[in-house]
Design a protein around this motif. Structure first.
Motif, short mmCIF file in Angstrom:
data_model
loop_
_atom_site.label_atom_id
_atom_site.label_comp_id
_atom_site.label_asym_id
_atom_site.label_seq_id
_atom_site.Cartn_x
_atom_site.Cartn_y
_atom_site.Cartn_z
N UNK A 50 0.84 -1.19 0.00
CA UNK A 50 0.00 0.00 0.00
C UNK A 50 0.88 1.25 0.00
N UNK A 51 0.57 2.20 -0.89
CA UNK A 51 1.35 3.43 -0.90
C UNK A 51 0.55 4.60 -0.31
N UNK A 52 -0.67 4.75 -0.76
CA UNK A 52 -1.45 5.91 -0.32
C UNK A 52 -2.93 5.64 -0.49
N UNK A 53 -3.74 6.41 0.22
CA UNK A 53 -5.20 6.30 0.11
C UNK A 53 -5.81 7.69 0.08
N UNK A 54 -6.78 7.84 -0.81
CA UNK A 54 -7.65 9.02 -0.76
C UNK A 54 -8.96 8.48 -0.19
N UNK A 55 -9.28 8.86 1.05
CA UNK A 55 -10.30 8.12 1.79
C UNK A 55 -11.73 8.58 1.56
N UNK A 56 -11.92 9.80 1.08
CA UNK A 56 -13.29 10.30 1.03
C UNK A 56 -13.69 10.96 -0.26
N UNK A 64 -10.64 15.13 -0.80
CA UNK A 64 -10.05 15.12 0.55
C UNK A 64 -8.54 14.88 0.47
N UNK A 65 -7.81 15.31 1.49
CA UNK A 65 -6.36 15.13 1.45
C UNK A 65 -5.95 13.67 1.32
N UNK A 66 -4.94 13.44 0.49
CA UNK A 66 -4.37 12.10 0.34
C UNK A 66 -3.50 11.81 1.56
N UNK A 67 -3.48 10.54 1.98
CA UNK A 67 -2.61 10.16 3.09
C UNK A 67 -1.71 9.01 2.67
N UNK A 68 -0.44 9.05 3.10
CA UNK A 68 0.45 7.91 2.85
C UNK A 68 0.03 6.73 3.72
N UNK A 69 0.45 5.53 3.34
CA UNK A 69 0.03 4.30 4.01
C UNK A 69 0.10 4.40 5.53
N UNK A 70 1.24 4.90 6.04
CA UNK A 70 1.40 4.88 7.50
C UNK A 70 0.38 5.77 8.20
N UNK A 71 -0.02 6.86 7.54
CA UNK A 71 -0.98 7.76 8.20
C UNK A 71 -2.44 7.37 7.97
N UNK A 72 -2.71 6.55 6.97
CA UNK A 72 -4.10 6.12 6.79
C UNK A 72 -4.39 4.95 7.72
N UNK A 73 -3.37 4.15 8.02
CA UNK A 73 -3.60 2.99 8.90
C UNK A 73 -3.57 3.40 10.36
N UNK A 74 -2.70 4.36 10.67
CA UNK A 74 -2.60 4.83 12.07
C UNK A 74 -2.54 6.34 12.09
N UNK A 75 -3.11 6.93 13.12
CA UNK A 75 -3.03 8.39 13.26
C UNK A 75 -1.60 8.75 13.65
N UNK A 76 -1.32 10.06 13.61
CA UNK A 76 0.03 10.52 13.97
C UNK A 76 0.37 10.13 15.41
N UNK A 77 -0.69 9.95 16.22
CA UNK A 77 -0.47 9.56 17.62
C UNK A 77 -0.23 8.06 17.75
N UNK A 78 -0.36 7.35 16.64
CA UNK A 78 -0.10 5.91 16.66
C UNK A 78 -1.33 5.07 16.94
N UNK A 79 -2.51 5.74 17.03
CA UNK A 79 -3.74 4.96 17.26
C UNK A 79 -4.26 4.43 15.93
N UNK A 80 -4.92 3.28 15.98
CA UNK A 80 -5.49 2.76 14.73
C UNK A 80 -6.48 3.77 14.14
N UNK A 81 -6.38 4.01 12.85
CA UNK A 81 -7.31 4.94 12.19
C UNK A 81 -8.62 4.20 11.95
N UNK A 82 -9.74 4.83 12.29
CA UNK A 82 -11.05 4.20 12.13
C UNK A 82 -11.84 4.92 11.05
N UNK A 91 -2.78 18.33 8.68
CA UNK A 91 -1.34 18.05 8.75
C UNK A 91 -1.10 16.55 8.59
N UNK A 92 -1.88 15.78 9.35
CA UNK A 92 -1.67 14.32 9.28
C UNK A 92 -2.97 13.56 9.11
N UNK A 93 -4.07 14.27 8.91
CA UNK A 93 -5.36 13.60 8.78
C UNK A 93 -6.02 13.93 7.45
N UNK A 94 -7.28 13.47 7.32
CA UNK A 94 -8.02 13.72 6.09
C UNK A 94 -9.49 13.87 6.44
#
Lengths: 436, 335, 176
Positions: free
Chosen positions: A279-285, A289-307, A319-322
């Motif tokens: 996985x490289x990136x996701x445009x979620x909405x 909406x802002x594109x997010x790289x794999x690490x930020x779409x799976x987990x928030x910047x705080x390291x919590x699972x993205x829901x 900055x780190x969300x979408x």
């Protein structure tokens, strides 16, 4: 996982009135018209916490409560079926497969709002669905759910389908109303808002297809019960259109709160990234909406699972969300050129700008031209900064949100993938040196 | 009545008027520029975005600031509203951006444009723009065409303010031109060759903020700053007959309606007055017209613009941008 | 020859006008333009637009303004089959460019052009809401999805043989 909208989607013949009715269809119309006042229906929608499913996520009940009920003009409910946000095809799926759900929602919602005439504004390209909807409407008239004195009550309603003719901008509610009045789809200046002066300058509510469909389970279950589904302020279920580099694209109804990781990798949903790639990136909405790289779409910047909720996806701001947006979930694998993908988006917004206000009219074309050069190896070193600056000067300064929608993808792609843009510039420079 | 504060100065204005009109009542440098709004044309405004201002306080009742900059021409005032125009760096930055957007596809052909010297875009660029362009892409091009025998349309210069279509809708009985296509391909056009021919069609020229619509009877006759504008009138059955004669010696080169300090015509004139009376003897000449808004004309012929005041104001703004405290009402807000 | 809708279409036009409040017949403009394009050779000539203006008692310029705004209206003649290939992000990710290139080679035309025999016009378009079944193209009312080069070859042969003009309304009569 609980399904509220697509529960009976695989039932053969569900597109017909008879089968739909047998499966419990039109119960919300009976319940609301016979046992509830219009205000009580609105109260249930408020209690449900339902948020607009078109993209903005504005609380639907609150939108309804703004409707000017004191005006002596007729009130209108207009369904926004102008689904055109790249990555989004859930309304098409719903209308095509289970058209009566939308019709039922329209009747119940129109009753709540006191509308005697309602319209479904559908994008012109979905012309084949116009026929599906019109057939369903005909059946509903024949069964006494539309027309004069519905189910023997005082309430009467006429419902029509109105096709557009190719314009993304008509998904903006005031542009949609202009278009429905037979004009160019130029968004209106607000105020006044449609709730005060909408269609034919009358009080009007414009709601997305999925929003109106969700009114059906809300009335059937009660607003409070609906609000228990989902997570926190993201109540209920949401249709997600999944596309791009995944094994199983399509429309999925999820309960809000599902972890993004599960949505991408579970066989119940996307079934993972195709061809065994990463996985490289996701445009979620949807493309806006802002594109997010794999690490930020799976987990928030705080390291919590993205829901999959309005709140979790926007955690970290831009900055780190979408955003959850329209639920158009576009997945990109490791081979994807972010620059090229962005170029297609920029071309889209340039093509779709109505041209009424200067920042959007001029800025979208400018961004497309720069990205076209960058992608084709004619980049200049100032290009990236100009892109960022042009996006910034469009954002927030336009009549309608199309300006923001065009600016956010540019700003976020450069924020998260700047090195790819720099590489384009550097390659261009090398080519230039070779030539000279 | 509503009390509002604009760039630190309080003024009381009628309820429901727009921020722009409130600022115009106040006058001076706090008046936002406007390229599409036109007070005598219904439905105008909101499009060009040069009049964006910051609402730092929504009203006395709801003091929250508005989340985005707003178009001052179409946003009504509220009692207790605090507005920042020149005192907001954010506004100046956004406006600079809008001016740049308006110029990227503009041909910048002022040296051969009849509107030069009385062009709102030229003045705007002079006051708010930057001297250099960052735009190196191809510019949009259109052929210049005649719309009717008296009006030339240079679509390349148009900023799509829609004013001329409103003149046609509101002053004439049969609009034959409009805005066609969409996005940056939008253009003012009749679509198929049709003459714009109507007793009041010439007013399209006067409301055009740029050189997109020019008077063919005046084209290339003279730079506007070599002419002497004179107020004049005649008895006319169709209109007020109150005009400006643009004269060189005793020759009338052009007749136009009278524009106020914001470039707006309050009394539109008929085509007969505009095109058919080009002899000074047809008119009762009242005297020189004061042109205080159009920089080039004003600087050469009439009262000196107060450049010193302007310079001081700009310096004051720069100080604000460096982080010095904002004027009174905003400081109260911050505390 | 005087331009006129068939009687069937005319009665449909009147039915459509009645969907909107009295005096708001301009609302019928988009649906009626769709009918006009379908009935009069797949494009909207100035004469056709003037006719629509007269039916709805609006000014011709009001029709031109609207017809030129919406991308589904053809303002110039097009080939019998208008192939509209989506190329926005999600379709691009799934190979839309290859599909366009394949059609270009096969028909020996570029996007925006019409084949010499007048049978096909190729147009690239923006998102048609078929992202989950990309790549795709629209021809008339039909969506052709999950395209491959083979599928395109078959489709082109089928359409060539059919010999009727594609229409967004073909097999789709508004309010029928």
């Amino acid at each position: 996982m609980r399904k509220l909208l697509l529960e009976h989607i695989s039932e053969p013949g569900i597109e017909t009135f008879d089968v739909y009715r047998k499966k419990g269809g039109y119960a919300s119309v009976e319940k609301s018209l016979k046992t509830m006042t219009p205000d009580q229906v609105t109260e249930q929608v408020k209690a449900s916490g339902l948020r607009g499913r078109g993209g903005a996520g504005f609380p639907a009940g609150m939108k309804w409560s703004f409707l000017d009920r004191k005006s002596d003009k007729p009130r209108y409910l207009v369904c926004n079926a102008d689904e055109s946000e790249p990555g989004t095809f859930k309304d098409r799926y719903l209308m095509e497969k289970i058209p009566h759900l939308l019709i039922e929602g329209m009747i119940t919602s129109s009753y709540a709002l006191g509308a005697k005439t309602s319209y479904i504004y559908i994008r012109g390209e979905y012309m084949y669905i116009v026929r599906i909807l019109e057939k369903a409407i005909e059946e509903a008239y024949a069964a006494g759910f539309l027309g004069k004195n519905i189910l023997g009550t005082e309430y009467s309603l006429d419902l029509y389908v109105h096709p557009g003719a190719g314009a993304y901008i008509c998904g903006e509610e005031t542009a949609l109303l202009e278009s429905l009045e037979g004009k160019r789809g130029n968004p209106r200046l607000k105020p006044p808002f449609p709730a005060i002066a909408g269609l034919y300058a009358s009080p009007t509510v414009v709601n997305n297809v999925e929003t109106i469909a969700a009114v059906v389970p809300i009335i059937n279950l009660s607003g409070d019960e609906y609000a228990k589904i989902g997570l926190g302020k993201s109540t209920g279920t949401k249709l997600i259109s999944a596309s791009g580099h995944i094994n199983k694209s399509g429309v999925y109804e999820i309960e809000l709160g599902l972890p993004v990781e599960e949505f991408i990798y579970s066989d119940q949903y996307c079934g993972g990234v195709w061809k065994g790639r990463k996985l490289k990136a996701v445009v979620a909405g949807g493309s806006s909406v802002p594109i997010l790289p794999a690490e930020l779409i799976l987990k928030t910047a705080k390291g919590e699972p993205r829901l999959m909720t309005y709140e979790s996806l926007s955690d970290g701001g831009f900055i780190s969300g979408t955003m959850l947006g329209s639920g158009g979930f576009i997945v990109m694998d490791e081979t994807t050129s972010i620059v090229k993908n962005l170029y297609t988006f920029a071309r889209f917004y340039h093509h779709e700008s109505c041209g009424q206000c200067s920042p959007c009219r001029e800025g979208t074309g400018w961004m497309e031209k720069i990205l076209h050069r960058l992608h084709h190896g004619h980049g200049r070193k100032e290009d990236i900064d100009i892109l960022v600056d042009v996006a910034k000067k469009i954002e927030g300064n336009t009549i309608c949100p199309l300006g923001d929608a065009a600016a956010w993808p540019v700003a976020s792609a450069i924020r998260h993938f700047r090195s790819e843009f720099e590489e384009c510039v550097n390659n261009s420079m090398k080519v230039k040196e070779l030539v000279h | 009545m509503a009390k509002v504060v604009i760039d630190g100065t309080e003024i009381e204005v009628a309820d429901g008027i727009t921020i722009l009109n409130a600022a115009r009542q106040l006058g001076g440098h706090s008046v936002p520029p406007a390229m599409c709004y036109y007070s005598t044309l219904k439905g105008s405004g909101g499009k060009c975005r040069v009049c964006l201002v910051k609402v730092a306080q929504g009203s006395a009742k709801d003091p929250r600031p508005m989340p985005k900059l707003v178009a001052s021409c179409s946003t009504p005032v509220a009692d207790g509203m605090v507005i920042q125009n020149l005192t907001s760096p954010e506004v100046l930055e956004a406006r600079k951006g809008v001016v740049e957007f308006l110029l990227i596809n503009h041909p910048l052909d002022c040296p051969i444009c009849d509107q030069a010297g009385e062009c709102d875009l030229q003045n705007l660029a002079y006051e708010h723009g930057v001297g250099k362009t960052r735009y190196e892409e191809e510019r949009r091009k259109f052929e210049k065409i005649d719309i009717g025998d008296k009006i030339k349309l240079h679509m390349t210069r148009c900023i799509l303010c829609y004013r001329c279509t409103m003149v046609a809708n509101q002053l004439t009985d049969n609009r034959v031109h409009g805005v066609l296509n969409r996005g940056d391909a939008s253009e003012i056009s009749t679509y198929i060759e049709k003459a714009v021919d109507n007793d009041f069609s010439g007013n399209m020229i006067d409301v055009c903020p740029v050189g997109a619509l020019t008077d063919k009877t005046f084209r290339f006759k003279s730079r506007v700053w070599f002419t002497k504008p004179m107020d004049a009138h005649r008895n006319c059955t169709k209109c007020s007959g109150k005009v400006v004669l643009w004269m060189k010696d005793n020759e009338v080169l052009r007749v136009s309606a009278r524009k106020d300090q914001y470039g707006e015509v309050k009394e539109f004139i008929c085509n007969e007055c505009r095109y058919d009376h080009k002899s000074a003897t047809d008119w009762t000449i009242e005297g020189p017209r004061h042109i205080d808004r159009h920089s080039v004309i004003a600087q050469n012929h009439y009262e000196k613009t107060d450049l010193l005041t302007l310079k001081k104001e700009i310096e004051r703004q720069i100080e604000f941008q460096k982080g010095k405290p904002l004027p009174e009402p905003n400081r109260t807000l911050a505390e | 020859m005087e331009l006129k809708f068939s009687n069937n279409t005319l009665s449909l036009v009147n039915k459509i006008i009645k969907r909107y409040p009295e005096g708001k017949q301009k609302s019928a403009l988009l649906p009626v333009l769709h009918l006009a394009q379908s009935e009069f050779d797949g494009w909207l000539s100035p004469e056709v637009m003037d006719y629509v203006a007269s039916l709805l008692t609006i000014k011709p310029i009001e029709v031109y303004e609207v017809a030129t705004f919406y991308s589904m209206f053809n303002l110039k003649p097009v080939g019998k089959n208008l192939l509209e290939v989506c190329r926005t992000g999600p379709c691009w990710l799934r190979g839309a460019e290859d599909m366009v290139a394949h059609i270009e080679r096969k028909l020996n035309i570029k996007a925006g052009e019409t084949s010499a025999d007048g049978n096909f016009t190729l147009k690239t378009v923006e998102c048609l809401g078929s992202c989950g079944s990309a790549p795709m193209l629209q021809c008339g009312a039909n969506y052709y999805e999950n395209l491959t080069e083979e599928k395109i070859d078959q489709l082109i042969e089928k359409l060539r043989d059919k010999g009727v003009r594609s229409s967004y309304l073909k097999s789709v009569e508004i309010n029928s």
